[in-house]
Design a protein around this motif. Structure first.
Motif, PDB file in Angstrom:
ATOM      1  N   LYS A 100      -1.232  40.194  83.461  1.00  0.00           N
ATOM      2  CA  LYS A 100       0.088  40.531  83.982  1.00  0.00           C
ATOM      3  C   LYS A 100       0.468  39.611  85.143  1.00  0.00           C
ATOM      4  CE  LYS A 100       0.290  45.390  82.608  1.00  0.00           C
ATOM      5  NZ  LYS A 100       0.483  46.783  83.060  1.00  0.00           N
ATOM      6  N   GLY A 101       1.767  39.290  85.197  1.00  0.00           N
ATOM      7  CA  GLY A 101       2.278  38.466  86.291  1.00  0.00           C
ATOM      8  C   GLY A 101       1.839  37.027  86.241  1.00  0.00           C
ATOM      9  N   TYR A 102       1.573  36.520  85.038  1.00  0.00           N
ATOM     10  CA  TYR A 102       0.976  35.190  84.907  1.00  0.00           C
ATOM     11  C   TYR A 102       1.557  34.466  83.705  1.00  0.00           C
ATOM     12  CZ  TYR A 102      -2.720  31.634  84.489  1.00  0.00           C
ATOM     13  OH  TYR A 102      -3.420  30.458  84.406  1.00  0.00           O
ATOM     14  N   SER A 103       1.812  33.184  83.864  1.00  0.00           N
ATOM     15  CA  SER A 103       2.173  32.283  82.770  1.00  0.00           C
ATOM     16  C   SER A 103       3.335  32.850  81.943  1.00  0.00           C
ATOM     17  CB  SER A 103       0.936  31.993  81.908  1.00  0.00           C
ATOM     18  OG  SER A 103       1.183  30.975  80.982  1.00  0.00           O
ATOM     19  N   GLY A 104       3.302  32.683  80.617  1.00  0.00           N
ATOM     20  CA  GLY A 104       4.335  33.219  79.733  1.00  0.00           C
ATOM     21  C   GLY A 104       5.476  32.247  79.485  1.00  0.00           C
ATOM     22  N   THR A 105       6.036  32.311  78.264  1.00  0.00           N
ATOM     23  CA  THR A 105       7.148  31.461  77.869  1.00  0.00           C
ATOM     24  C   THR A 105       8.217  32.299  77.168  1.00  0.00           C
ATOM     25  OG1 THR A 105       5.876  30.913  75.875  1.00  0.00           O
ATOM     26  CG2 THR A 105       5.889  29.266  77.652  1.00  0.00           C
ATOM     27  N   ALA A 106       9.410  31.718  77.044  1.00  0.00           N
ATOM     28  CA  ALA A 106      10.512  32.393  76.353  1.00  0.00           C
ATOM     29  C   ALA A 106      11.425  31.342  75.745  1.00  0.00           C
ATOM     30  CB  ALA A 106      11.298  33.281  77.308  1.00  0.00           C
ATOM     31  N   CYS A 126      16.334  35.918  70.827  1.00  0.00           N
ATOM     32  CA  CYS A 126      15.424  35.765  71.965  1.00  0.00           C
ATOM     33  C   CYS A 126      13.983  36.039  71.549  1.00  0.00           C
ATOM     34  CB  CYS A 126      15.813  36.709  73.095  1.00  0.00           C
ATOM     35  SG  CYS A 126      17.513  36.495  73.690  1.00  0.00           S
ATOM     36  N   ALA A 127      13.077  35.249  72.082  1.00  0.00           N
ATOM     37  CA  ALA A 127      11.652  35.458  71.841  1.00  0.00           C
ATOM     38  C   ALA A 127      10.891  35.252  73.138  1.00  0.00           C
ATOM     39  CB  ALA A 127      11.141  34.495  70.772  1.00  0.00           C
ATOM     40  N   TYR A 128       9.906  36.114  73.365  1.00  0.00           N
ATOM     41  CA  TYR A 128       9.025  36.006  74.519  1.00  0.00           C
ATOM     42  C   TYR A 128       7.582  35.922  74.040  1.00  0.00           C
ATOM     43  CZ  TYR A 128      12.739  37.186  77.863  1.00  0.00           C
ATOM     44  OH  TYR A 128      13.877  37.175  78.634  1.00  0.00           O
ATOM     45  N   ASN A 129       6.780  35.168  74.771  1.00  0.00           N
ATOM     46  CA  ASN A 129       5.341  35.123  74.511  1.00  0.00           C
ATOM     47  C   ASN A 129       4.644  35.368  75.840  1.00  0.00           C
ATOM     48  OD1 ASN A 129       2.874  34.824  73.298  1.00  0.00           O
ATOM     49  ND2 ASN A 129       3.003  32.602  73.049  1.00  0.00           N
ATOM     50  N   ASP A 130       4.136  36.589  76.011  1.00  0.00           N
ATOM     51  CA  ASP A 130       3.565  37.002  77.286  1.00  0.00           C
ATOM     52  C   ASP A 130       2.091  36.628  77.373  1.00  0.00           C
ATOM     53  OD1 ASP A 130       6.019  38.210  77.501  1.00  0.00           O
ATOM     54  OD2 ASP A 130       5.262  40.230  77.051  1.00  0.00           O
ATOM     55  N   ASN A 179       9.218  30.258  87.390  1.00  0.00           N
ATOM     56  CA  ASN A 179       8.247  30.761  88.373  1.00  0.00           C
ATOM     57  C   ASN A 179       8.462  32.259  88.608  1.00  0.00           C
ATOM     58  OD1 ASN A 179       6.126  30.744  90.182  1.00  0.00           O
ATOM     59  ND2 ASN A 179       7.350  29.976  91.894  1.00  0.00           N
ATOM     60  N   GLY A 180       8.582  32.965  87.489  1.00  0.00           N
ATOM     61  CA  GLY A 180       8.861  34.402  87.517  1.00  0.00           C
ATOM     62  C   GLY A 180      10.290  34.659  87.108  1.00  0.00           C
ATOM     63  N   ILE A 181      10.478  35.097  85.870  1.00  0.00           N
ATOM     64  CA  ILE A 181      11.837  35.231  85.346  1.00  0.00           C
ATOM     65  C   ILE A 181      12.615  36.337  86.059  1.00  0.00           C
ATOM     66  CG2 ILE A 181      11.259  36.847  83.467  1.00  0.00           C
ATOM     67  CD1 ILE A 181      13.161  35.121  81.697  1.00  0.00           C
ATOM     68  N   ARG A 182      11.922  37.375  86.528  1.00  0.00           N
ATOM     69  CA  ARG A 182      12.620  38.424  87.270  1.00  0.00           C
ATOM     70  C   ARG A 182      13.073  37.915  88.635  1.00  0.00           C
ATOM     71  NH1 ARG A 182       8.009  42.807  86.849  1.00  0.00           N
ATOM     72  NH2 ARG A 182       6.832  40.844  86.960  1.00  0.00           N
ATOM     73  N   SER A 183      12.249  37.099  89.255  1.00  0.00           N
ATOM     74  CA  SER A 183      12.626  36.492  90.531  1.00  0.00           C
ATOM     75  C   SER A 183      13.817  35.559  90.350  1.00  0.00           C
ATOM     76  CB  SER A 183      11.445  35.718  91.115  1.00  0.00           C
ATOM     77  OG  SER A 183      11.830  34.979  92.258  1.00  0.00           O
ATOM     78  N   ALA A 240       5.878  37.846  83.332  1.00  0.00           N
ATOM     79  CA  ALA A 240       6.283  39.228  83.063  1.00  0.00           C
ATOM     80  C   ALA A 240       5.868  39.621  81.658  1.00  0.00           C
ATOM     81  CB  ALA A 240       7.787  39.388  83.233  1.00  0.00           C
ATOM     82  N   GLN A 241       5.615  40.911  81.476  1.00  0.00           N
ATOM     83  CA  GLN A 241       5.376  41.466  80.149  1.00  0.00           C
ATOM     84  C   GLN A 241       6.722  41.894  79.563  1.00  0.00           C
ATOM     85  OE1 GLN A 241       2.212  40.256  81.179  1.00  0.00           O
ATOM     86  NE2 GLN A 241       1.810  41.410  79.300  1.00  0.00           N
TER      87      GLN A 241
END
Length: 256
Positions: A63-69, A55-59, A9-13, A38-39
């Motif tokens: 912005k500020g929505y969804s995304g997987t890693a 590591c892999a991210y899919n943004d 629910n927000g990787i930075r959070s 996050a981007q």
């Protein structure tokens, strides 16, 4: 082999709440994350590319929505981040790590709770993703699908099931989709192979849902049948709260 799946629910959070400090103690082989919000250019701190992992991210485009890693201790042959259709691609909802005969998937299913349009989007996603799983399985690949399904399968999977029978996440056709995945397609809910208790992975932020454990089991590891004998353990980590979801951990007796 330890695999962890977590909706942050927000990787930075989640990082600010100690998620990565905890993760460093887990000796995980694969980590699947959903809802990064996050981007990649916002994740320049080294904490977001843990040492010792590919590591892999899919943004999401938004912005500020969804995304997987995904973080993989053994580098996969390839990461796949595109399915060729939206909203899977435009919202960064899918990452797959392919090894020789096994694939691990991090998947974030859309929620349908906000509106009829959101539910229609979710239903379309269910219809589109199902044949993809079947195709991978029919190719002879072993699969571990780490997903926030945004669906509870059985009454045992949410505390207040009677009050949610007409709500997104516990609608009859959503539950029937999981019946089909486990029945016709032959996949297995790995957690339920070894645990038949009422265990939850998500709690509403309203009221005292978390404190009173009024939750939903939305986070799953779904596997191909040949992997069932390798299951060694499963747990939900609640000692610290990084998100409205809790990390879901499974141990298997095989190596990549």
């Amino acid at each position: 082999m330890r695999i962890i799946t977590a909706n942050t629910n927000g990787i930075r959070s989640a990082n600010n709440k100690g998620f990565f400090e905890w993760l460093a103690t887990q000796d995980a082989d694969v980590v699947c994350i959903q809802e990064t919000k996050a981007q990649i250019d916002q994740l320049t701190d080294a904490v977001f590319t843990p040492e010792g992992y590919s590591c892999a991210y899919n943004d999401a485009e938004k912005k500020g929505y969804s995304g997987t890693a995904m973080y993989c201790r053994k580098a996969p042959n390839r990461f796949v981040t595109e399915l060729g259709w939206d909203p899977a691609d435009s919202e960064g909802r899918y990452i797959r790590a392919d090894y020789d005969n096994l694939s691990v998937i991090s998947l974030y299913m859309p929620s349908g709770s906000s509106s009829e349009a959101a539910q229609a989007k979710k239903d379309d996603f269910l219809e589109r993703i199902y044949p993809h799983f079947v195709e991978l399985k029919n190719e002879g690949r072993e699969l571990i699908i780490c997903a926030d399904w945004n669906i509870c399968h059985k009454e045992i999977d949410l505390k207040n099931w009677k009050g949610n029978m007409k709500n997104s996440g516990f609608l009859p056709h959503e539950r029937a989709w999981l019946d089909k995945l486990y029945g016709e397609a032959g996949f297995v809910d790995a957690f339920r192979e070894i645990n038949q208790e009422a265990v939850y992975t998500w709690w509403s932020n309203r009221g005292q849902a978390y404190a009173n454990n009024v939750g939903w089991r939305l986070d799953y590891q779904v596997i191909t049948p040949n992997l069932v004998p390798t299951i060694r353990g499963a747990s939900v980590y609640r000692e610290e709260k990084f998100s409205d979801h809790a990390p879901f951990i499974m141990d298997y007796d095989f190596s990549l």
